[in-house]
Design a protein around this motif. Sequence first.
Motif, PDB file in Angstrom:
ATOM      1  N   ALA A   1      42.678 120.010  95.694  1.00 55.38           N
ATOM      2  CA  ALA A   1      43.970 119.672  96.077  1.00 55.38           C
ATOM      3  C   ALA A   1      44.230 119.128  96.233  1.00 55.38           C
ATOM      4  CB  ALA A   1      44.578 120.975  96.531  1.00 55.38           C
ATOM      5  N   HIS A   2      45.269 117.545  96.004  1.00 55.60           N
ATOM      6  CA  HIS A   2      46.098 116.770  96.216  1.00 55.60           C
ATOM      7  C   HIS A   2      47.253 117.318  96.962  1.00 55.60           C
ATOM      8  CE1 HIS A   2      42.090 114.596  95.046  1.00 55.60           C
ATOM      9  NE2 HIS A   2      42.910 114.760  93.807  1.00 55.60           N
ATOM     10  N   ARG A   3      47.992 118.163  95.700  1.00 55.88           N
ATOM     11  CA  ARG A   3      49.633 118.793  96.272  1.00 55.88           C
ATOM     12  C   ARG A   3      48.969 119.878  96.611  1.00 55.88           C
ATOM     13  NH1 ARG A   3      53.846 116.273  92.011  1.00 55.88           N
ATOM     14  NH2 ARG A   3      52.987 113.491  91.519  1.00 55.88           N
TER      15      ARG A   3
ATOM     16  N   LYS B   1      48.589 127.996 111.302  1.00 60.26           N
ATOM     17  CA  LYS B   1      49.910 126.856 112.516  1.00 60.26           C
ATOM     18  C   LYS B   1      48.626 126.108 112.979  1.00 60.26           C
ATOM     19  CE  LYS B   1      54.208 129.222 113.937  1.00 60.26           C
ATOM     20  NZ  LYS B   1      55.046 129.354 114.879  1.00 60.26           N
ATOM     21  N   GLY B   2      47.821 125.686 111.971  1.00 58.30           N
ATOM     22  CA  GLY B   2      46.768 124.854 112.313  1.00 58.30           C
ATOM     23  C   GLY B   2      46.495 123.905 111.401  1.00 58.30           C
ATOM     24  N   PHE B   3      45.796 123.324 111.538  1.00 65.94           N
ATOM     25  CA  PHE B   3      45.201 122.025 110.387  1.00 65.94           C
ATOM     26  C   PHE B   3      45.188 122.408 109.084  1.00 65.94           C
ATOM     27  CE2 PHE B   3      43.011 118.579 107.983  1.00 65.94           C
ATOM     28  CZ  PHE B   3      42.558 118.440 108.789  1.00 65.94           C
ATOM     29  N   TYR B   4      45.919 123.307 108.485  1.00 66.13           N
ATOM     30  CA  TYR B   4      46.428 123.353 107.222  1.00 66.13           C
ATOM     31  C   TYR B   4      47.649 123.066 106.981  1.00 66.13           C
ATOM     32  CZ  TYR B   4      47.575 125.473 102.082  1.00 66.13           C
ATOM     33  OH  TYR B   4      48.495 125.861 101.840  1.00 66.13           O
ATOM     34  N   ALA B   5      48.117 123.756 108.011  1.00 65.65           N
ATOM     35  CA  ALA B   5      49.808 123.600 108.044  1.00 65.65           C
ATOM     36  C   ALA B   5      50.156 122.671 108.580  1.00 65.65           C
ATOM     37  CB  ALA B   5      49.967 125.054 109.346  1.00 65.65           C
ATOM     38  N   ASP B   6      49.811 122.192 109.253  1.00 66.86           N
ATOM     39  CA  ASP B   6      50.146 120.947 109.313  1.00 66.86           C
ATOM     40  C   ASP B   6      50.148 119.476 108.313  1.00 66.86           C
ATOM     41  OD1 ASP B   6      50.832 120.692 112.369  1.00 66.86           O
ATOM     42  OD2 ASP B   6      48.484 120.258 113.060  1.00 66.86           O
ATOM     43  N   LEU B   7      49.263 120.267 107.661  1.00 58.09           N
ATOM     44  CA  LEU B   7      48.824 119.183 105.987  1.00 58.09           C
ATOM     45  C   LEU B   7      50.001 119.533 105.440  1.00 58.09           C
ATOM     46  CD1 LEU B   7      46.525 117.025 105.930  1.00 58.09           C
ATOM     47  CD2 LEU B   7      44.957 119.188 104.139  1.00 58.09           C
TER      48      LEU B   7
ATOM     49  N   SER C   1      53.221 118.132 106.708  1.00 62.43           N
ATOM     50  CA  SER C   1      53.391 116.990 106.255  1.00 62.43           C
ATOM     51  C   SER C   1      53.838 115.909 105.212  1.00 62.43           C
ATOM     52  CB  SER C   1      52.147 116.421 106.991  1.00 62.43           C
ATOM     53  OG  SER C   1      50.930 116.760 105.834  1.00 62.43           O
ATOM     54  N   GLN C   2      53.286 116.788 103.848  1.00 61.96           N
ATOM     55  CA  GLN C   2      54.006 116.487 102.752  1.00 61.96           C
ATOM     56  C   GLN C   2      55.300 116.691 102.313  1.00 61.96           C
ATOM     57  OE1 GLN C   2      51.092 117.806  99.769  1.00 61.96           O
ATOM     58  NE2 GLN C   2      49.822 117.080  99.979  1.00 61.96           N
ATOM     59  N   PHE C   3      56.161 117.161 102.771  1.00 61.94           N
ATOM     60  CA  PHE C   3      57.090 117.454 103.137  1.00 61.94           C
ATOM     61  C   PHE C   3      58.381 117.441 104.175  1.00 61.94           C
ATOM     62  CE2 PHE C   3      55.453 121.080 100.899  1.00 61.94           C
ATOM     63  CZ  PHE C   3      56.207 121.096  99.689  1.00 61.94           C
ATOM     64  N   ALA C   4      57.565 117.043 105.903  1.00 65.22           N
ATOM     65  CA  ALA C   4      58.014 117.102 106.647  1.00 65.22           C
ATOM     66  C   ALA C   4      57.549 115.129 107.319  1.00 65.22           C
ATOM     67  CB  ALA C   4      57.642 117.842 108.415  1.00 65.22           C
ATOM     68  N   GLY C   5      57.029 114.824 106.662  1.00 66.86           N
ATOM     69  CA  GLY C   5      55.965 113.747 107.501  1.00 66.86           C
ATOM     70  C   GLY C   5      55.729 113.673 108.663  1.00 66.86           C
TER      71      GLY C   5
END
Length: 643
Positions: free
Chosen positions: A589-591, A622-628, A631-635
Amino acid sequence: MSENNKNSGNERGMGRHGGGPMGSFAGPVVKAKNFKASLKRLLSYLKPQRLNFILVFIFAIISTIFSIVGPKISGKAITKLVEGLIAKYTAIAKNAALIKAGRKTQIPIPVIDFAYIERIILILIGLYLLSTIFAFFQQYIMAGVAQKTVYNLRRDVQDKLSVLPLKFFDARTHGEILSRVTNDIDNIATTLQQSLTQLITSIVTIIGVIIMMLTISPLLTIVVILTLPLYVVVTAFVAKRSQKYFASQQKEIGMLNGHVEEMYTGHKIVKSFGHEEESIEEFKKINDRLYNAGWKAQFISGIIMPMMRFVSNIGYVIVCVVGGYLATKGKINIGDIQAFIQYSNQFTQPIVQTANIANIIQSTVASAERVFELLDETEEIPDSIDAQVIESPKGEVEFKNVYFSYKEQEPLIKNMNIDVKQGHTIAIVGPTGAGKTTLVNLLMRFYEIDGGSIKIDGVDIRNIKRMELHNMFGMVLQDTWLFNGTIMKNIAYGKEGATEEEVIQAAKAAHAHHFIKTLPDGYNTILNEEASNISQGQKQLLTIARAILASPTIMILDEATSSVDSRTEVYIQKAMTALMENRTSFVIAHRLSTIRDAELILVMNKGSIIEMGNHNELLARKGFYADLYNSQFAGANLDSEIV
């Protein structure tokens, strides 16, 4: 310029053995690392053709002998003609003297023996005709020997390429592999076809000419042989100076090819960013360097023939003077002098050819060595004797304590454990270099794991026939692959013997049918070499249709919707959903918005699974995946975590 283009450009830039009028004799010689062993191995490919090769050798000797004896025989005709003319005019002169002295008795005027001369001419025509016939059969047989030999070599190379592991292709550029498969084998074919017969002919000619010259005059033969050091000096002088220019020329040709390929492949980008002038200037610089190197190489190698002719003319003058002196002493006939001059001219050419061919053979053995290096590469681990075939695969996958590394000292995947149920979708996410694609390569056994096990339906993939294993998978990758041919054939590639109706049904399921019907020739539309006559999104729909037609047990999808418009993206997503239905699917997955419904999401970083769960579970942590994901929506800036 990309490294791949540089390499492929250089490979294409290297022509056959060098350049210049003298071929590789004046050009650069590529030498084998182990000449003796590589030559012996190359000759082993000629063994099945040894009877034909012996015939070629015999025919070459006979053809050359018939050609060599010609001057000696023609010399007899010239001697007979000259002797007849001398006798005739001597008799006429004596008769004139007798008449002047008042004597009535006259000497009979001899008649030139034209019948003898005619017989000599007929013999010569017959000899040269026989020489031509034997030369024809020599070339005919050698063509079969050469082509059969390289046919077997190409077959071995093709068989080898089919069993080489993926890491072999990952570690080399396409240009390098193609060069070995095409250029190097072509060099071998050309040498076998032309240079070997020429070498045989040249050696026989040298030996035969020396024998014939010795039968005419040992003294003149010594005179001719004494001119040989001059030929050596001339060729060494020219080769030494032209070598570096030919090497430079080949290098610049490679650079030019690489630059042209890169500029024309990416011409849209060049134009978009306004770098046309920069591209032209770079081309001009390379072209100027190529001109300078090429001009010097061709000029210096070009002067070798005038210098050779100069040395040959010196020998010619000496032969004429010494031969004339011997003729006045009655030690040699006029016809023999004429024959000897022909032999002296024949003597130098095969010497130059032999030196030239010696260099060509050096380069050819180097080419053979490069092919043998490919043939000696480590192959995939073969299927075990008791390898299984899963008759009705379900698609259950298990990674148990899997370890893997590309380099021994740098482990990439450590103690990976995954349990995938039939029909589930597993998404793999993570930053570049996390090991997402590596996981898929291990699943398909493109690479061998260092420890642990990977099982499908409870069977270790190492105990499944590799072909059967691959047949379980269908792949839709980010880089689409379509070949030159009709859309119908491209989709049908997914299933052997697919009917037209099956292809159309697959296209409909992939939401590709509508756009195909709008094309002028529909399913018979021919895709060009890079399939650039359809859009990126349309290419992707065709690859999905091909995968649907294959009806695999397990799907591997590398999302490729980032470069298409929103409407096409919707079609691709629908097509992917249809493709994944009731199938075990691995989605790189990229998106992250496209994998919310996945039963299992694997979050990878630096080769390890750092988080595992479904979308909601991973967000709640609220770990790595949550941040990742955020990031695609909040930068959000994840640089500190990704590094």
